[in-house]
Scaffold this motif. Structure first.
Motif, PDB file in Angstrom:
ATOM      1  N   SER A 193       0.826  -1.208   0.000  1.00 48.02           N
ATOM      2  CA  SER A 193       0.000   0.000   0.000  1.00 48.02           C
ATOM      3  C   SER A 193       0.866   1.268   0.000  1.00 48.02           C
ATOM      4  O   SER A 193       0.504   2.290  -0.570  1.00 48.02           O
ATOM      5  N   ASN A 196       1.917   1.956  -3.296  1.00 51.12           N
ATOM      6  CA  ASN A 196       0.716   2.287  -4.061  1.00 51.12           C
ATOM      7  C   ASN A 196       0.682   1.630  -5.446  1.00 51.12           C
ATOM      8  O   ASN A 196       0.414   2.288  -6.448  1.00 51.12           O
ATOM      9  N   ARG A 198      -1.416  -0.277  -6.839  1.00 53.67           N
ATOM     10  CA  ARG A 198      -2.704  -0.257  -7.562  1.00 53.67           C
ATOM     11  C   ARG A 198      -2.827   1.014  -8.401  1.00 53.67           C
ATOM     12  O   ARG A 198      -3.348   0.988  -9.517  1.00 53.67           O
ATOM     13  N   LEU A 199      -2.320   2.133  -7.842  1.00 52.70           N
ATOM     14  CA  LEU A 199      -2.372   3.370  -8.628  1.00 52.70           C
ATOM     15  C   LEU A 199      -1.484   3.266  -9.864  1.00 52.70           C
ATOM     16  O   LEU A 199      -1.792   3.825 -10.912  1.00 52.70           O
ATOM     17  N   VAL A 202      -3.486   1.756 -12.533  1.00 47.92           N
ATOM     18  CA  VAL A 202      -4.450   2.710 -13.087  1.00 47.92           C
ATOM     19  C   VAL A 202      -3.727   3.667 -14.048  1.00 47.92           C
ATOM     20  O   VAL A 202      -4.215   3.959 -15.147  1.00 47.92           O
ATOM     21  N   TYR A 222       8.863  -9.510  -4.997  1.00 36.80           N
ATOM     22  CA  TYR A 222       9.236 -10.924  -4.912  1.00 36.80           C
ATOM     23  C   TYR A 222       8.587 -11.582  -3.695  1.00 36.80           C
ATOM     24  O   TYR A 222       8.180 -12.738  -3.744  1.00 36.80           O
ATOM     25  N   ALA A 224       5.817 -10.600  -2.228  1.00 36.29           N
ATOM     26  CA  ALA A 224       4.375 -10.293  -2.104  1.00 36.29           C
ATOM     27  C   ALA A 224       3.586 -11.581  -1.865  1.00 36.29           C
ATOM     28  O   ALA A 224       3.825 -12.586  -2.524  1.00 36.29           O
ATOM     29  N   PRO A 225       2.622 -11.547  -0.918  1.00 38.85           N
ATOM     30  CA  PRO A 225       1.814 -12.745  -0.674  1.00 38.85           C
ATOM     31  C   PRO A 225       1.016 -13.134  -1.921  1.00 38.85           C
ATOM     32  O   PRO A 225       0.766 -12.295  -2.793  1.00 38.85           O
ATOM     33  N   GLY A 229      -0.559 -11.138  -5.363  1.00 38.55           N
ATOM     34  CA  GLY A 229      -0.268 -11.525  -6.745  1.00 38.55           C
ATOM     35  C   GLY A 229      -1.552 -11.737  -7.531  1.00 38.55           C
ATOM     36  O   GLY A 229      -1.700 -11.255  -8.657  1.00 38.55           O
ATOM     37  N   MET A 235      -6.618  -7.211 -11.297  1.00 39.40           N
ATOM     38  CA  MET A 235      -6.832  -5.779 -11.553  1.00 39.40           C
ATOM     39  C   MET A 235      -6.333  -5.387 -12.948  1.00 39.40           C
ATOM     40  O   MET A 235      -6.987  -4.618 -13.659  1.00 39.40           O
ATOM     41  N   ARG A 275       3.422   6.796  -1.489  1.00 40.33           N
ATOM     42  CA  ARG A 275       2.803   7.774  -0.592  1.00 40.33           C
ATOM     43  C   ARG A 275       3.874   8.543   0.166  1.00 40.33           C
ATOM     44  O   ARG A 275       3.656   9.653   0.621  1.00 40.33           O
ATOM     45  N   ILE A 316      -0.565  12.850  -7.417  1.00 42.76           N
ATOM     46  CA  ILE A 316      -1.020  11.601  -8.043  1.00 42.76           C
ATOM     47  C   ILE A 316      -2.522  11.378  -7.924  1.00 42.76           C
ATOM     48  O   ILE A 316      -3.062  10.448  -8.494  1.00 42.76           O
ATOM     49  N   TRP A 317      -3.177  12.249  -7.183  1.00 40.24           N
ATOM     50  CA  TRP A 317      -4.642  12.131  -7.104  1.00 40.24           C
ATOM     51  C   TRP A 317      -5.309  13.023  -8.137  1.00 40.24           C
ATOM     52  O   TRP A 317      -6.524  13.209  -8.121  1.00 40.24           O
TER      53      TRP A 317
ATOM     54  N   HIS B   8     -10.563   8.012 -14.852  1.00 39.12           N
ATOM     55  CA  HIS B   8      -9.329   7.607 -14.181  1.00 39.12           C
ATOM     56  C   HIS B   8      -9.326   7.995 -12.712  1.00 39.12           C
ATOM     57  O   HIS B   8      -8.798   7.255 -11.880  1.00 39.12           O
ATOM     58  N   LEU B   9      -9.932   9.135 -12.391  1.00 37.14           N
ATOM     59  CA  LEU B   9     -10.005   9.532 -10.982  1.00 37.14           C
ATOM     60  C   LEU B   9     -10.843   8.513 -10.205  1.00 37.14           C
ATOM     61  O   LEU B   9     -10.475   8.113  -9.090  1.00 37.14           O
ATOM     62  N   ARG B  11     -11.225   5.415 -10.947  1.00 36.69           N
ATOM     63  CA  ARG B  11     -10.404   4.202 -10.828  1.00 36.69           C
ATOM     64  C   ARG B  11      -9.352   4.357  -9.719  1.00 36.69           C
ATOM     65  O   ARG B  11      -9.074   3.422  -8.973  1.00 36.69           O
ATOM     66  N   LEU B  12      -8.759   5.569  -9.660  1.00 34.72           N
ATOM     67  CA  LEU B  12      -7.741   5.814  -8.627  1.00 34.72           C
ATOM     68  C   LEU B  12      -8.344   5.663  -7.243  1.00 34.72           C
ATOM     69  O   LEU B  12      -7.768   5.030  -6.352  1.00 34.72           O
ATOM     70  N   ALA B  15      -9.130   2.130  -6.468  1.00 39.37           N
ATOM     71  CA  ALA B  15      -7.886   1.413  -6.168  1.00 39.37           C
ATOM     72  C   ALA B  15      -7.438   1.708  -4.743  1.00 39.37           C
ATOM     73  O   ALA B  15      -6.959   0.819  -4.030  1.00 39.37           O
ATOM     74  N   SER B  19      -6.993  -0.831  -1.700  1.00 41.12           N
ATOM     75  CA  SER B  19      -5.710  -0.897  -1.020  1.00 41.12           C
ATOM     76  C   SER B  19      -5.915  -0.850   0.506  1.00 41.12           C
ATOM     77  O   SER B  19      -5.324  -1.657   1.244  1.00 41.12           O
ATOM     78  N   GLU B  23      -5.205  -3.826   3.236  1.00 46.07           N
ATOM     79  CA  GLU B  23      -4.290  -3.596   4.358  1.00 46.07           C
ATOM     80  C   GLU B  23      -4.980  -3.934   5.684  1.00 46.07           C
ATOM     81  O   GLU B  23      -4.401  -4.583   6.558  1.00 46.07           O
ATOM     82  N   GLU B 134      -0.298 -18.489 -10.166  1.00 42.80           N
ATOM     83  CA  GLU B 134       0.155 -17.120  -9.876  1.00 42.80           C
ATOM     84  C   GLU B 134       1.659 -17.055  -9.570  1.00 42.80           C
ATOM     85  O   GLU B 134       2.367 -16.230 -10.146  1.00 42.80           O
ATOM     86  N   ARG B 138       4.226 -14.736 -11.961  1.00 43.34           N
ATOM     87  CA  ARG B 138       4.982 -13.561 -11.517  1.00 43.34           C
ATOM     88  C   ARG B 138       6.480 -13.685 -11.826  1.00 43.34           C
ATOM     89  O   ARG B 138       7.212 -12.716 -11.768  1.00 43.34           O
TER      90      ARG B 138
END
Lengths: 364, 179
Positions: A193, A196, A198-199, A202, A222, A224-225, A229, A235, A275, A316-317, B8-9, B11-12, B15, B19, B23, B134, B138
């Motif tokens: 996280s 970031n 996931r961003l 996108v 490498y 990452a759980p 993955g 995504m 972040r 980035i937002w 895109h916003l 989607r951000l 996301a 996230s 977590e 998976e 990777r």
């Protein structure tokens, strides 16, 4: 002078790689510098393959206390690992006196929470890689004045391509598909996280919409759980970028430098969605290779990297800002910009700069 | 803001929500969180507080058992037959009955953990897959960067669609592993 660096995670990249660079910088002036990792998170096999295990120790092979006992170190520097800090700060009466330093590289609130339990009286001092990190430490430990110990960047591996030129950028920008068919982008980090990721996916879809032919390479993750993955592939599938995205879970620095140079030559860039960062090693390495960067506008990057057309800082937002920055890459960066950035970074963060900064507190 | 930027916003933000959810999920399933959760159930202190002791013990024992079973299931490079390293061609075929060394240069395995250990231990020139998971997916791009040619003989029923499409795209885009 005998120095021991100790850290919990033996990963490929990040702080672990930084410690190996510092070790080399100190070896070069004849110091004995050992590095200890409590865990092996993939680093050992990479070092083994390169026959470069030298004076690097892993918790599975040797106990930290044994290393401390046998090593006779003058200075022990522990990075963000409270259990090692505790072990290093309590020498037996018959053991040689040593100075113990805490080196703080983490910037997350959770990561920094251990500072509240640190026994400051047992420490010779606190080190940090940037003034930004120093401020984070001061907020939690007002009595401490951390010493800024700049990271080392490996200029022998990360350097611009000899063939990079203004005309190469112009060829890319003419959309001559027969010469350079696609723009390459790279993102580096753990798949968590904080970085970031996931961003990043996108933004890969945004770049695909913008330039049609792109290759977006994510390097790292490498450890990452499996569920992360799965989330990654699912995504990428939902965003329709499976054929543009490439996940390289770990990589040798030489190949990474090649990837940065390919990005630069293709009119692409490195994308940074973190972040927060304590320094920005991957960004520095990309810039050294002449690869432009589109990055989240982090305070620490303003400290480490000078203003340059190579560094596009965005919120980035705000996808519109990111899009503008990506389009600005079409104008390309000049050889002078690349050379100026390389010179600045090698002077400010080369091995010599580190050694000068490192020697000062140790001899004081 | 145009429609593309809005999309895109959205989607951000989606996301970011995902996230944060992931977590939180990871934290709540950690042993530290679960131990703390059980301990808090002992408050306020009374005779009923003793009830948490068996729950704590059960939690710790289960955790220990899980860690042990994960470790025993793990295959490291030391567990592999020496021949696996002499072979530069590796084949993953889940329908095989055992690990095999075929000829001088090809090692075939039905064991995913063994395959991963081999892929992480040293260079492979050619990887032939009859199924994809998976952890294998990777590693594919890394292997290609190291010069490995990946050959897919995977049918849809053996693998999840996104993983297979990803692997197919990698194989199509790579030029004998050289990028």
């Amino acid at each position: 002078m005998k120095v021991l660096y100790a850290y919990r995670y033996g990963i490929v990249g990040g702080v672990s790689t930084q410690l190996l660079l510092r070790q080399q910088a100190l070896h070069d002036i004849g110091w004995l510098c050992d590095v200890f990792f409590s865990q092996d998170n993939g680093l050992k096999s990479v070092l083994n393959a390169a026959e470069n295990l030298g004076r690097i120790f892993f918790g599975a092979d040797v106990r930290f206390s044994t290393l401390l006992k046998r090593g006779g170190y003058d200075h022990v520097v522990v990075i963000d690992t409270p259990e090692l800090l505790l072990a290093a700060s309590q020498p037996r009466w018959w053991q040689a006196k040593r100075k113990v330093w805490l080196d703080v590289h983490t910037t997350t609130t959770t990561g920094l929470s251990y500072l509240g339990q640190v026994n400051l009286a047992s420490l010779a001092g606190v080190m940090v890689p940037t003034a930004y990190s120093a401020e984070l430490v001061r907020q939690r430990l007002p009595a401490v004045n951390p010493v800024v110990m700049p990271n080392v960047i490996d200029g022998r591996v990360f350097f611009p391509s000899e063939h990079a030129s203004d005309s190469a950028a112009a060829a890319v920008n003419s959309h001559d598909a027969s010469r350079l068919p696609l723009r390459e982008f790279v993102w580096v980090g753990k798949l968590d996280s904080h970085k970031n990721w996931r961003l990043a996916l996108v933004y890969a879809s945004l770049l695909q919409d913008l330039f049609t032919h792109i290759r977006f390479t994510l390097v790292g993750g490498y450890t990452a759980p499996a569920e992360v993955g799965q989330a990654f592939f699912s995504m990428a599938d939902q965003l329709g970028i499976l054929s543009s995205v490439r996940w390289v879970d770990r990589i040798d620095n030489t190949l990474l430098a090649d990837a940065y140079r390919r990005c630069a030559a293709s009119g692409g860039a490195m994308v940074v969605t973190s972040r927060d960062e304590s320094f920005g090693m991957a960004v520095a390495e990309a810039l050294m290779c002449g690869c432009p960067v589109i990055s989240n506008d982090l305070p620490v990057f303003r400290e480490v990297f000078p203003p340059s057309p190579m560094m596009q800082r965005v919120d980035i937002w705000q996808p519109e800002q990111f899009e503008q920055a990506a389009l600005a890459l079409v104008a390309g960066v000049s050889r002078d910009d690349v050379a100026a950035m390389y010179t600045h970074l090698t002077n400010a963060y080369g091995p010599r700069a580190f050694r000068q900064a490192f020697e000062q507190p140790l001899y004081t | 803001m145009d429609n593309s930027a809005k999309t895109h916003l959205i989607r951000l933000l989606q996301a970011d929500v995902e996230s944060a959810r992931a977590e939180t999920e990871a934290m709540r399933s950690s042993i530290r969180y679960r131990l703390g959760d059980v301990l808090l159930q002992a408050l306020p202190l009374s005779f009923r507080s003793f009830r948490v002791i068996p729950r704590l013990l059960a939690l710790l024992l289960t955790h220990r058992r899980n860690v042990r079973s994960t470790r025993s299931a793990a295959v490291t490079a030391e567990h592999l037959p020496a021949g696996a390293f002499q072979c530069s061609d590796v084949v993953f075929k889940p329908t095989l009955s055992q690990w095999l060394i075929v000829g001088n240069n090809s090692w075939e395995t039905n064991n995913e953990a063994a395959l991963l250990a081999r892929l992480d231990a040293g260079p492979v020139k050619r990887l032939t897959l009859y199924a994809i998971t998976e952890p294998i997916a990777r590693r594919l791009a890394r292997l290609q960067w190291q010069g490995c040619v990946v050959v897919l003989h995977v049918s849809d029923k053996n693998s999840q669609a996104p993983l297979l499409r990803y692997a197919q795209a990698l194989c199509m885009n790579s030029n004998n592993g050289l990028v």
